[in-house]
Design a protein around this motif. Structure first.
Motif, mmCIF file in Angstrom:
data_model
loop_
_atom_site.group_PDB
_atom_site.id
_atom_site.type_symbol
_atom_site.label_atom_id
_atom_site.label_comp_id
_atom_site.label_asym_id
_atom_site.label_seq_id
_atom_site.Cartn_x
_atom_site.Cartn_y
_atom_site.Cartn_z
ATOM 1 N N SER A 51 -28.621 -7.361 -13.020
ATOM 2 C CA SER A 51 -28.113 -6.870 -14.300
ATOM 3 C C SER A 51 -27.568 -8.029 -15.133
ATOM 4 O O SER A 51 -26.683 -8.761 -14.680
ATOM 5 N N GLU A 52 -28.066 -8.186 -16.341
ATOM 6 C CA GLU A 52 -27.582 -9.242 -17.239
ATOM 7 C C GLU A 52 -26.100 -9.047 -17.555
ATOM 8 O O GLU A 52 -25.340 -10.012 -17.614
ATOM 9 N N ASN A 53 -25.674 -7.792 -17.743
ATOM 10 C CA ASN A 53 -24.266 -7.532 -18.052
ATOM 11 C C ASN A 53 -23.359 -7.950 -16.899
ATOM 12 O O ASN A 53 -22.324 -8.582 -17.111
ATOM 13 N N VAL A 54 -23.725 -7.597 -15.688
ATOM 14 C CA VAL A 54 -22.910 -7.964 -14.524
ATOM 15 C C VAL A 54 -22.865 -9.479 -14.381
ATOM 16 O O VAL A 54 -21.794 -10.057 -14.130
ATOM 17 N N ASN A 85 -29.204 -3.550 -7.614
ATOM 18 C CA ASN A 85 -29.232 -3.298 -9.062
ATOM 19 C C ASN A 85 -28.304 -4.236 -9.830
ATOM 20 O O ASN A 85 -28.658 -4.744 -10.891
ATOM 21 N N SER A 86 -27.116 -4.467 -9.294
ATOM 22 C CA SER A 86 -26.138 -5.259 -10.044
ATOM 23 C C SER A 86 -26.490 -6.745 -10.087
ATOM 24 O O SER A 86 -26.187 -7.413 -11.072
ATOM 25 N N SER A 89 -16.881 -4.449 -12.565
ATOM 26 C CA SER A 89 -18.203 -4.841 -13.052
ATOM 27 C C SER A 89 -19.248 -4.276 -12.088
ATOM 28 O O SER A 89 -19.154 -4.493 -10.876
ATOM 29 N N TYR A 90 -20.249 -3.587 -12.643
ATOM 30 C CA TYR A 90 -21.219 -2.891 -11.796
ATOM 31 C C TYR A 90 -22.469 -2.558 -12.605
ATOM 32 O O TYR A 90 -22.468 -2.655 -13.834
ATOM 33 N N SER A 91 -23.505 -2.120 -11.907
ATOM 34 C CA SER A 91 -24.710 -1.610 -12.555
ATOM 35 C C SER A 91 -24.555 -0.105 -12.741
ATOM 36 O O SER A 91 -24.073 0.588 -11.842
ATOM 37 N N ARG A 92 -24.962 0.418 -13.874
ATOM 38 C CA ARG A 92 -24.888 1.868 -14.126
ATOM 39 C C ARG A 92 -25.657 2.656 -13.068
ATOM 40 O O ARG A 92 -25.353 3.807 -12.814
ATOM 41 N N LYS A 93 -26.625 2.034 -12.447
ATOM 42 C CA LYS A 93 -27.395 2.724 -11.403
ATOM 43 C C LYS A 93 -26.554 2.992 -10.158
ATOM 44 O O LYS A 93 -26.942 3.773 -9.305
#
Length: 172
Positions: free
Chosen positions: A70-73, A66-67, A9-13
């Motif tokens: 992040s809502e996804n993370v 960034n992570s 699990s991570y941020s695309r950035k």
């Protein structure tokens, strides 16, 4: 990759760091699932991620400024916590760690990648490098498993006794 062990699990950035980490973990036989490496064209990414998260034994959360926003993370973290998955946290860059992860020890990659990788690798199980041998099943002279032969023998014995009892029932 069948049966993922760790979902990343991570941020695309943070993709460059995460891709390097995932490839190096795979090189030392750690079974990881990463969307950029494991979702093939024509697959729905949301279904693939959901399936990978439910199939994995643990989640590796890459922490960075960034992570943590992040809502996804945050959703993936909440899912892993709710499902009692193994959680490994990697500090990619210094940041405010989310409250729900504060009590979990993290591996610090922010000052030295090599030291962080060695530490993380020592915590993650590696996949076996050679196939696991199947246990040997005892067989009889005809090449059939003994358990199967015994089952047939028991069935034949029960059937024989039943026929004898029926015979005496109708005779007397």
């Amino acid at each position: 990759m069948p049966d993922p062990k760790f979902f990343i699990s991570y941020s695309r950035k943070d993709s460059s760091f995460v891709l390097k980490l995932a490839k190096e973990l795979r090189a030392v036989h750690v079974n990881v699932w990463l969307d950029q490496l494991d979702i093939i064209p024509e697959q729905r990414w949301d279904h693939s991620i959901q399936r990978a998260m439910s199939d994995c034994q643990g989640i590796l959360i890459v922490l960075s400024p960034n992570s943590v926003i992040s809502e996804n993370v945050l959703d993936e973290m909440a899912y892993a916590l709710d499902k009692n998955k193994i959680i490994l946290t990697v500090l990619c860059r210094p940041c405010d760690i989310p409250y729900r992860l504060l009590r979990i020890q993290f591996v610090d990659f922010s000052s030295n990648y090599c030291t962080g990788f060695q530490q993380l690798h020592s915590y993650t199980p590696s996949s076996p490098q050679k196939p696991v041998e199947q246990p040997i099943k005892p067989i009889n002279k005809l090449g059939k498993p003994i358990a199967a032969v015994r089952k047939v023998q028991i069935t034949a014995t029960v059937l024989g006794i039943s026929l004898v009892l029926l015979f005496f029932y109708f005779i007397y």
